[in-house]
Enzyme design. Structure first.
Site, short mmCIF file in Angstrom:
data_model
loop_
_atom_site.label_atom_id
_atom_site.label_comp_id
_atom_site.label_asym_id
_atom_site.label_seq_id
_atom_site.Cartn_x
_atom_site.Cartn_y
_atom_site.Cartn_z
CG PHE A 111 -26.96 12.56 -16.87
CD1 PHE A 111 -26.76 13.61 -15.72
CD2 PHE A 111 -27.93 11.66 -16.54
CE1 PHE A 111 -27.34 13.47 -14.48
CE2 PHE A 111 -28.81 11.56 -15.37
CZ PHE A 111 -28.42 12.62 -14.27
NE ARG A 148 -17.11 10.44 -22.79
CZ ARG A 148 -16.62 11.28 -23.59
NH1 ARG A 148 -17.49 11.09 -24.78
NH2 ARG A 148 -15.83 12.22 -23.54
CB CYS A 180 -19.51 17.84 -27.16
SG CYS A 180 -19.92 17.08 -25.61
#
Length: 249
Positions: free
Chosen positions: A173, A77, A190
């Site tokens: 998500f 991803r 992140c």
């Protein structure tokens, strides 16, 4: 174009078998052997590394993570480092965006909108922030999203990370319901150091189940994609990957 989403509830699963299932489903969708499918589940504790991951954003060694029962997995991803754990609703749409929705940014907005509507179901106002992927809340205005420019104390409620191949989507998500927020202290989520992470439980005191939230998420996703959705099918008792794949193709 009318889309029909098949929603499947998988219960609690380790990451790698579900990642493999996504890959198989993506190939089957591209070959026309499967329809648009949405996998909804929660994961056993796992830290995942996206294509843009910085290893230093994982704050413990792989051995120490294993000792604590936390897997460490590299994925295809987009994005950096994130964490999944029980109490977090994970949504993996395996959907063909052709021919009318071939726009990656639009798709990311659709996933964010799905989470925004889910947050509203629990009385939480949330929204997007320029240059920060995911769904955000203002801790000083929990019931109403004031807008990115007016938000004073940002915290992340949901993460988005996707991969597209031949316009077939993978990943999706992760929305924090009752997840143990202390686990996020094991990473720099992140790569963002200036803002924290929150959950529906932390914001409201409510303890919604992932299973109930999955029902609503499927409805919201269908609306965001301009699609129709079947009733959520419960396959949480089926642990055999080959049998799961055979039911979807």
């Amino acid at each position: 174009m009318s889309r029909r989403l098949t929603g499947v509830w998988l219960g609690r699963r380790r990451y790698e078998p579900v990642h493999a299932l996504q890959r198989e489903l993506s190939e089957a969708r591209a070959a026309g052997r499967a329809g648009d499918t949405v996998l909804l589940l929660e994961h056993e504790p796992v830290i995942t590394l996206g294509r843009g991951a910085h290893p230093e954003n994982v704050l413990l060694s792989e051995g120490e993570l294993a000792r604590r029962g936390i897997d460490l997995v590299s994925t295809g991803r987009g994005g950096d480092v994130t964490l999944h754990a029980p109490g977090q609703l994970v949504c993996y749409p395996i959907v063909d965006l052709s021919p009318d929705r071939r726009d990656v940014r639009r798709y990311v907005r659709d996933l964010t909108e799905t989470m925004r509507l889910l947050a509203l179901d629990f009385g939480v106002g949330a929204g997007s922030v320029p240059d920060l992927i995911g769904l955000w809340v203002d801790l000083e205005s929990k019931g109403c999203w004031p807008g990115a420019g007016q938000a004073r104390w940002l915290a992340k409620l949901g993460a988005v990370g996707v991969r597209l191949s031949r316009w077939i989507t993978m990943h999706g998500f992760a929305f924090n319901l009752t997840v143990d927020l202390s686990l996020f202290g094991l990473i720099v989520p992140c790569g963002i150091t200036q803002h924290g992470v929150t959950s529906i439980e932390a914001l409201t005191g409510a303890q919604p189940t992932t299973r109930a939230a999955a029902e609503r998420a499927l409805e919201h996703l269908a609306r965001a994609l301009g699609a129709e959705a079947s009733s959520l099918e419960d396959w949480s008792g089926d642990t055999e990957p080959a049998r799961l794949m055979s039911r979807l193709t």
